[in-house]
Design a protein around this motif. Structure first.
Motif, PDB file in Angstrom:
ATOM      1  N   ARG A   1       0.848  -1.190   0.000  1.00 36.89           N
ATOM      2  CA  ARG A   1       0.000   0.000   0.000  1.00 36.89           C
ATOM      3  C   ARG A   1       0.878   1.233   0.000  1.00 36.89           C
ATOM      4  NH1 ARG A   1      -4.989  -0.360   4.156  1.00 36.89           N
ATOM      5  NH2 ARG A   1      -4.370   1.828   4.284  1.00 36.89           N
ATOM      6  N   SER A   2       0.463   2.237  -0.772  1.00 39.24           N
ATOM      7  CA  SER A   2       1.299   3.428  -0.939  1.00 39.24           C
ATOM      8  C   SER A   2       1.433   4.223   0.352  1.00 39.24           C
ATOM      9  CB  SER A   2       0.707   4.316  -2.041  1.00 39.24           C
ATOM     10  OG  SER A   2      -0.624   4.695  -1.724  1.00 39.24           O
ATOM     11  N   ASP A   3       0.366   4.287   1.171  1.00 40.26           N
ATOM     12  CA  ASP A   3       0.470   5.079   2.392  1.00 40.26           C
ATOM     13  C   ASP A   3       1.435   4.446   3.383  1.00 40.26           C
ATOM     14  OD1 ASP A   3      -1.138   2.882   2.799  1.00 40.26           O
ATOM     15  OD2 ASP A   3      -2.676   3.936   3.942  1.00 40.26           O
ATOM     16  N   ARG A   4       1.547   3.128   3.385  1.00 38.67           N
ATOM     17  CA  ARG A   4       2.529   2.477   4.252  1.00 38.67           C
ATOM     18  C   ARG A   4       3.941   2.633   3.704  1.00 38.67           C
ATOM     19  NH1 ARG A   4      -0.965  -3.116   4.770  1.00 38.67           N
ATOM     20  NH2 ARG A   4      -2.426  -2.451   6.403  1.00 38.67           N
ATOM     21  N   ALA A   5       4.078   2.588   2.380  1.00 43.44           N
ATOM     22  CA  ALA A   5       5.411   2.685   1.774  1.00 43.44           C
ATOM     23  C   ALA A   5       6.051   4.041   2.016  1.00 43.44           C
ATOM     24  CB  ALA A   5       5.313   2.416   0.273  1.00 43.44           C
ATOM     25  N   GLU A   6       5.258   5.077   2.294  1.00 46.58           N
ATOM     26  CA  GLU A   6       5.837   6.384   2.594  1.00 46.58           C
ATOM     27  C   GLU A   6       6.552   6.399   3.938  1.00 46.58           C
ATOM     28  OE1 GLU A   6       2.619   9.074   2.404  1.00 46.58           O
ATOM     29  OE2 GLU A   6       2.381   8.948   0.216  1.00 46.58           O
ATOM     30  N   LEU A   7       6.159   5.477   4.829  1.00 47.89           N
ATOM     31  CA  LEU A   7       6.709   5.478   6.185  1.00 47.89           C
ATOM     32  C   LEU A   7       7.644   4.321   6.468  1.00 47.89           C
ATOM     33  CD1 LEU A   7       3.356   6.299   8.016  1.00 47.89           C
ATOM     34  CD2 LEU A   7       5.132   7.916   7.326  1.00 47.89           C
ATOM     35  N   LEU A   8       7.479   3.215   5.744  1.00 42.57           N
ATOM     36  CA  LEU A   8       8.247   1.998   5.994  1.00 42.57           C
ATOM     37  C   LEU A   8       8.826   1.471   4.704  1.00 42.57           C
ATOM     38  CD1 LEU A   8       5.647   0.260   8.344  1.00 42.57           C
ATOM     39  CD2 LEU A   8       7.676   1.506   9.075  1.00 42.57           C
ATOM     40  N   ASP A   9       9.749   0.533   4.831  1.00 39.78           N
ATOM     41  CA  ASP A   9      10.356  -0.095   3.657  1.00 39.78           C
ATOM     42  C   ASP A   9       9.789  -1.502   3.484  1.00 39.78           C
ATOM     43  OD1 ASP A   9      11.969   1.960   2.835  1.00 39.78           O
ATOM     44  OD2 ASP A   9      13.678   1.346   4.051  1.00 39.78           O
ATOM     45  N   TYR A  10       9.285  -1.783   2.262  1.00 42.54           N
ATOM     46  CA  TYR A  10       8.946  -3.155   1.902  1.00 42.54           C
ATOM     47  C   TYR A  10      10.247  -3.830   1.454  1.00 42.54           C
ATOM     48  CZ  TYR A  10       3.934  -2.203   2.069  1.00 42.54           C
ATOM     49  OH  TYR A  10       2.665  -1.899   2.494  1.00 42.54           O
ATOM     50  N   VAL A  11      10.690  -4.828   2.211  1.00 42.24           N
ATOM     51  CA  VAL A  11      12.041  -5.353   2.038  1.00 42.24           C
ATOM     52  C   VAL A  11      12.085  -6.442   0.983  1.00 42.24           C
ATOM     53  CG1 VAL A  11      13.964  -6.483   3.205  1.00 42.24           C
ATOM     54  CG2 VAL A  11      12.623  -4.756   4.405  1.00 42.24           C
ATOM     55  N   VAL A  12      11.222  -7.451   1.104  1.00 37.71           N
ATOM     56  CA  VAL A  12      11.278  -8.595   0.200  1.00 37.71           C
ATOM     57  C   VAL A  12       9.909  -9.253   0.151  1.00 37.71           C
ATOM     58  CG1 VAL A  12      12.034 -10.139   2.067  1.00 37.71           C
ATOM     59  CG2 VAL A  12      12.518 -10.759  -0.313  1.00 37.71           C
ATOM     60  N   GLU A  13       9.546  -9.756  -1.016  1.00 39.46           N
ATOM     61  CA  GLU A  13       8.272 -10.461  -1.164  1.00 39.46           C
ATOM     62  C   GLU A  13       8.372 -11.869  -0.573  1.00 39.46           C
ATOM     63  OE1 GLU A  13       7.075 -10.595  -5.191  1.00 39.46           O
ATOM     64  OE2 GLU A  13       6.747  -8.437  -5.372  1.00 39.46           O
ATOM     65  N   THR A  14       7.222 -12.369  -0.151  1.00 36.29           N
ATOM     66  CA  THR A  14       7.176 -13.751   0.346  1.00 36.29           C
ATOM     67  C   THR A  14       6.218 -14.558  -0.527  1.00 36.29           C
ATOM     68  OG1 THR A  14       5.511 -13.088   1.989  1.00 36.29           O
ATOM     69  CG2 THR A  14       7.815 -13.135   2.698  1.00 36.29           C
ATOM     70  N   TRP A  15       5.030 -14.842  -0.021  1.00 36.66           N
ATOM     71  CA  TRP A  15       4.051 -15.612  -0.780  1.00 36.66           C
ATOM     72  C   TRP A  15       2.886 -14.718  -1.181  1.00 36.66           C
ATOM     73  CZ3 TRP A  15       5.622 -17.295   4.165  1.00 36.66           C
ATOM     74  CH2 TRP A  15       6.491 -18.387   4.189  1.00 36.66           C
ATOM     75  N   PRO A  16       2.177 -15.084  -2.233  1.00 35.31           N
ATOM     76  CA  PRO A  16       0.929 -14.369  -2.538  1.00 35.31           C
ATOM     77  C   PRO A  16      -0.209 -14.927  -1.696  1.00 35.31           C
ATOM     78  CG  PRO A  16       1.357 -16.014  -4.228  1.00 35.31           C
ATOM     79  CD  PRO A  16       2.535 -16.060  -3.272  1.00 35.31           C
ATOM     80  N   THR A  17      -1.236 -14.150  -1.533  1.00 29.90           N
ATOM     81  CA  THR A  17      -2.452 -14.612  -0.874  1.00 29.90           C
ATOM     82  C   THR A  17      -3.622 -14.343  -1.803  1.00 29.90           C
ATOM     83  OG1 THR A  17      -3.863 -14.398   1.092  1.00 29.90           O
ATOM     84  CG2 THR A  17      -2.773 -12.406   0.321  1.00 29.90           C
ATOM     85  N   ARG A  18      -4.567 -15.269  -1.812  1.00 32.25           N
ATOM     86  CA  ARG A  18      -5.691 -15.179  -2.745  1.00 32.25           C
ATOM     87  C   ARG A  18      -6.997 -15.185  -1.955  1.00 32.25           C
ATOM     88  NH1 ARG A  18      -8.869 -18.956  -5.649  1.00 32.25           N
ATOM     89  NH2 ARG A  18      -9.634 -18.134  -7.639  1.00 32.25           N
ATOM     90  N   GLN A  19      -7.737 -14.101  -2.072  1.00 29.72           N
ATOM     91  CA  GLN A  19      -9.049 -13.986  -1.439  1.00 29.72           C
ATOM     92  C   GLN A  19     -10.106 -14.066  -2.540  1.00 29.72           C
ATOM     93  OE1 GLN A  19      -8.848 -13.072   2.038  1.00 29.72           O
ATOM     94  NE2 GLN A  19      -6.636 -13.089   1.835  1.00 29.72           N
ATOM     95  N   CYS A  20     -11.209 -14.753  -2.265  1.00 31.67           N
ATOM     96  CA  CYS A  20     -12.245 -14.893  -3.282  1.00 31.67           C
ATOM     97  C   CYS A  20     -13.580 -15.245  -2.629  1.00 31.67           C
ATOM     98  CB  CYS A  20     -11.858 -15.944  -4.323  1.00 31.67           C
ATOM     99  SG  CYS A  20     -11.643 -17.599  -3.637  1.00 31.67           S
ATOM    100  N   PHE A  21     -14.658 -15.051  -3.393  1.00 33.85           N
ATOM    101  CA  PHE A  21     -15.966 -15.541  -2.997  1.00 33.85           C
ATOM    102  C   PHE A  21     -16.069 -17.012  -3.390  1.00 33.85           C
ATOM    103  CE2 PHE A  21     -17.164 -11.034  -3.032  1.00 33.85           C
ATOM    104  CZ  PHE A  21     -17.945 -10.976  -1.890  1.00 33.85           C
ATOM    105  N   ILE A  22     -16.470 -17.847  -2.446  1.00 32.40           N
ATOM    106  CA  ILE A  22     -16.676 -19.264  -2.700  1.00 32.40           C
ATOM    107  C   ILE A  22     -18.151 -19.571  -2.461  1.00 32.40           C
ATOM    108  CG2 ILE A  22     -16.081 -21.617  -1.999  1.00 32.40           C
ATOM    109  CD1 ILE A  22     -13.339 -20.674  -1.271  1.00 32.40           C
ATOM    110  N   PHE A  23     -18.774 -20.287  -3.387  1.00 30.22           N
ATOM    111  CA  PHE A  23     -20.192 -20.622  -3.254  1.00 30.22           C
ATOM    112  C   PHE A  23     -20.492 -21.880  -4.067  1.00 30.22           C
ATOM    113  CE2 PHE A  23     -19.552 -17.752  -6.775  1.00 30.22           C
ATOM    114  CZ  PHE A  23     -20.309 -18.289  -7.809  1.00 30.22           C
ATOM    115  N   ARG A  24     -21.540 -22.536  -3.687  1.00 28.30           N
ATOM    116  CA  ARG A  24     -22.039 -23.657  -4.489  1.00 28.30           C
ATOM    117  C   ARG A  24     -22.923 -23.083  -5.578  1.00 28.30           C
ATOM    118  NH1 ARG A  24     -24.911 -28.058  -0.959  1.00 28.30           N
ATOM    119  NH2 ARG A  24     -25.122 -28.955  -3.032  1.00 28.30           N
TER     120      ARG A  24
END
Length: 595
Positions: free
Chosen positions: A262-285
């Motif tokens: 997020r850009s507002d966090r990047a102004e104050l902190l350093d994003y050092v290294v990526e780890t894993w992605p996370t996937r959010q979704c709607f699940i339904f029958r």
């Protein structure tokens, strides 16, 4: 001071050292005669160095440079430690490469203990030892450490001799590490909670990354002071709370949970290294019939065909009523009889009309031929609609919003924060129409139980949802599960304070784990893969449930209620008529007696 002696004594070492450090800009803190400084700058320019001089007692501060800058200081000058105040608060950042000459090593170290010379600082002390200079790097492993780590990096004797050294060993330094745990901890301590494997609640890689932190402390010989926080970090009352707030205020050294970019966090902190992605979704029958259950019986025919059938029904009933009244071969020639005949013919139910006239017979024959043809097609279309595998026509967020499914989301702060910040019209619409109402934020267990029951779409981390599906869903329910992402999969990253001295350790350690396959192994251990839909005889067998059959029952109930209402009306009407007739007879009898 003799200029030639000065050049012989200092300048060759200065040139070799700053060439090794790749610093082309040099600042000289001088207490020498101006002639020496000028001639030294001339000599440095011959080796393509750009140099300038500054007095030790200057009050103006220097700015932080993007390129490396060499700083030359001699402790034989009076007030030499005043040079450090010209660079506050970033005087020992990696861009500044210090070379300090001294004849009293211990005294120099003692005076410099008051300064924050940390891991990422580049400070070298040149100590004269007989005919050569010993070179020592000094740094502290942390802010509260009261002693320097001193590494002998080499010596200079008519040439620079460098020893291979590193700063990976943190000597047991304790890092403050906030970890986000929003759920309640019951019947165990915080440390026991983190030590136990809880894959079923590892949304956005909380526990998986804690395993990475444990590997990192073994790699670099340090430890953690764990701090529990309830939020990843969002703006509340003008400042960040949670983990981001702790790092921003300097209360922590490294984030113990990964974060979205997020850009507002990047102004104050350093994003050092990526780890894993996370996937959010709607699940339904996916529903068998996305529309209403009434549409099961109307879908086989288009609106034009239904209009034609209704017109045919009216015309046939009118013709039959006219014919029956015209040829009165039957005792009952009412319009209701003609209407019931036409209806029974369309429903393949016979109704006898005793009439010998040819027009009535022709009308009965043509009505049954038309109704048989229509009934066969309609019946086949309804049966195939009920028994065939349903089409997957809910494919986008807009389709989900227009469908009859109810919707909810996981009760976590980052989902609620997304709905507050998003400008996506589809996400805003589904939130306002289906999620914003009270009671539509649930735990993953409750939300997936609603999904299993049917008619419900739940927004959740897919890793958590898959584990619940594997344990509680049947094969058929797994095959009916469908997913719609509200936003693209998000990369997660490690955050640290700006200009943190431990940034290189964390980035290098995690990248090394990537190369060695350790992060992939952690992901296979912690992340539940998507359950596979296994087609077999049991889940291919499609049955008609009470929900599909409900409209027929509704029609039956409506007919029965209508019949009872009509019957009650007829009874009332009959009694009123009988009472009127009885009153008339009594009045006539009274009139007759009076005569």
């Amino acid at each position: 001071m003799d200029y030639s002696a000065f050049l012989i004594k200092f300048l060759p070492l200065v040139i070799d050292f700053f060439k090794w450090k790749s610093a082309n800009d040099i600042i000289l803190f001088d207490c020498y005669q101006s002639e020496i400084i000028i001639n030294m700058q001339i000599e440095l320019s011959k080796y393509y160095f750009y140099s300038s001089s500054r007095a030790l007692n200057r009050n103006d501060s220097l700015c932080l440079h993007a390129n490396k800058v060499g700083l030359l200081l001699n402790t034989s000058c009076d007030g030499w430690d005043k040079a450090f105040t010209q660079f506050e608060p970033f005087m020992f950042q990696p861009q500044f490469i210090w070379l300090i000459f001294t004849d009293d090593f211990n005294n120099t170290i003692e005076k410099m203990l008051n300064f924050e010379i940390l891991l990422n600082s580049d400070v070298t002390i040149a100590y004269k030892n007989d005919s050569n200079y010993e070179l020592f790097e000094i740094y502290k492993t942390g802010l509260n450490v009261q002693s320097f780590r001193i590494n002998n990096v080499g010596f200079w004797d008519s040439g620079l001799q460098i020893n291979k050294t590193d700063r990976w060993d943190l000597s047991g330094f304790t890092m403050k590490c906030p970890i986000v745990i929003p759920e309640r901890i019951e019947n165990e301590t915080f440390d026991d909670y983190l030590a136990g494997k809880k894959p079923h609640i590892d949304s956005v890689n909380k526990f998986k990354f804690y395993s990475v932190l444990l590997y990192l402390q073994d790699m670099f010989n340090y430890s953690y002071e764990l701090i529990r926080v309830n939020s990843w970090g969002y703006i509340r009352n003008g400042s960040f709370d949670g983990m981001v707030g702790a790092l921003q205020r300097g209360d922590a050294d490294v984030g113990g949970s990964t974060l979205f970019f997020r850009s507002d966090r990047a102004e104050l902190l350093d994003y050092v290294v990526e780890t894993w992605p996370t996937r959010q979704c709607f699940i339904f029958r996916h529903p068998k019939h996305p529309g209403s259950y009434f549409s099961i019986y109307t879908r086989p025919l288009t609106a034009d065909v239904w209009y034609c059938i209704f017109a045919m029904f009216v015309v046939t009933s009118s013709c039959m009523a006219f014919t029956l009244k015209r040829f009165r071969g039957n005792s009952d020639s009412s319009i209701s009889l003609a209407w019931l005949f036409t209806w029974s013919a369309n429903c393949q139910q016979g109704m006898s009309i005793n009439h010998k006239s040819a027009p009535v017979k022709i009308l009965v024959l043509t009505t049954f031929v038309c109704s048989v043809t229509l009934y066969q097609y309609y019946n086949a279309a309804v049966v195939s609609t009920l028994l065939q595998e349903p089409p997957k026509n809910i494919r986008t967020l807009a389709d989900l919003t227009r469908s009859g499914l109810r919707a909810g989301a996981e009760d976590v702060v980052y989902v609620k924060e997304f709905f507050k910040r998003t400008t996506d019209p589809s996400a805003i619409e589904i939130y306002q129409r289906k999620i914003m109402t009270e009671g539509n934020f649930h735990t993953p267990e409750v939300g997936m139980a609603l999904v299993r029951r049917g008619g419900y779409a739940f927004h959740v981390d897919s890793v958590v949802a898959y584990r619940i599906m594997r344990k509680t869903f049947s094969e058929r329910e797994i095959c009916e599960a469908h997913e719609i992402p509200m936003y693209a999969p998000q990369k997660m990253a490690v955050i640290m304070p700006k200009r943190s001295p431990y940034k290189q350790h964390i980035a290098y350690g995690i990248r090394k784990m990537f190369e060695a396959g350790l992060l992939h192994r952690l992901r296979t251990v912690w992340d539940e893969p998507k359950p596979q839909c296994v087609r077999n005889a049991n889940n291919k067998l499609i049955s008609v449930s009470i929900r599909e059959f409900s409209m027929a029952l509704v029609a039956l109930c409506v007919g029965m209620v209508t019949a009872v209402i009509v019957l009650a009306g007829e009874i009332v009407w009959f009694r009123v008529q009988n009472r009127n007739i009885l009153n008339q007879l009594n009045q006539r009898l009274i009139d007759f007696k009076n005569k």
